[in-house]
Motif scaffolding. Structure first.
Motif, mmCIF file in Angstrom:
data_model
loop_
_atom_site.group_PDB
_atom_site.id
_atom_site.type_symbol
_atom_site.label_atom_id
_atom_site.label_comp_id
_atom_site.label_asym_id
_atom_site.label_seq_id
_atom_site.Cartn_x
_atom_site.Cartn_y
_atom_site.Cartn_z
ATOM 1 N N GLY A 90 0.832 -1.202 0.000
ATOM 2 C CA GLY A 90 0.000 0.000 0.000
ATOM 3 C C GLY A 90 0.863 1.247 0.000
ATOM 4 O O GLY A 90 2.082 1.197 -0.175
ATOM 5 N N GLU A 91 0.218 2.366 0.197
ATOM 6 C CA GLU A 91 0.950 3.637 0.188
ATOM 7 C C GLU A 91 1.792 3.768 1.455
ATOM 8 O O GLU A 91 1.336 3.409 2.544
ATOM 9 N N PRO A 92 3.005 4.298 1.313
ATOM 10 C CA PRO A 92 3.866 4.463 2.489
ATOM 11 C C PRO A 92 3.337 5.561 3.410
ATOM 12 O O PRO A 92 2.636 6.475 2.968
ATOM 13 N N THR A 93 3.690 5.449 4.687
ATOM 14 C CA THR A 93 3.337 6.498 5.644
ATOM 15 C C THR A 93 4.303 7.665 5.552
ATOM 16 O O THR A 93 4.036 8.733 6.083
ATOM 17 N N GLY A 94 5.426 7.454 4.865
ATOM 18 C CA GLY A 94 6.406 8.511 4.664
ATOM 19 C C GLY A 94 7.454 8.093 3.653
ATOM 20 O O GLY A 94 7.552 6.917 3.300
ATOM 21 N N THR A 95 8.197 9.067 3.166
ATOM 22 C CA THR A 95 9.311 8.803 2.253
ATOM 23 C C THR A 95 10.487 9.683 2.657
ATOM 24 O O THR A 95 10.298 10.775 3.193
ATOM 25 N N ILE A 122 3.395 -1.586 9.550
ATOM 26 C CA ILE A 122 2.876 -2.926 9.295
ATOM 27 C C ILE A 122 2.246 -3.477 10.576
ATOM 28 O O ILE A 122 2.814 -3.333 11.652
ATOM 29 N N GLY A 123 1.105 -4.129 10.435
ATOM 30 C CA GLY A 123 0.460 -4.794 11.560
ATOM 31 C C GLY A 123 -0.495 -3.883 12.303
ATOM 32 O O GLY A 123 -0.490 -2.668 12.131
#
Length: 72
Positions: free
Chosen positions: A23-28, A42-43
């Protein structure tokens, strides 16, 4: 490590393939011009943070994981 966690990741995956799985990352983060680090949570119950560094030509080259929040 990814097999033990049942994460379908392997070296060489590109950014689109990784986000297709996680899915889409929470940050980059971008520390150098030719790669980007994608950060995922995750989780649910015992979540952890997974960071995947993706090189623009070589794909997934590095990953790290740690619990969130970090222990004291």
């Amino acid at each position: 490590m990814t097999d033990a966690l049942r994460l379908p990741l392997r070296a060489g995956l590109n950014q689109q393939e990784i986000t297709g799985v996680l899915g889409e990352p929470t940050g980059t983060d971008r520390f150098v011009p030719d790669r980007v680090t994608l950060v995922f949570r995750i989780g649910a119950a015992e979540c952890y943070e997974l960071s995947c560094t993706v090189h623009e030509e070589q794909g997934l080259i590095y990953l790290t994981m740690h619990p969130t929040p970090l222990p004291d």
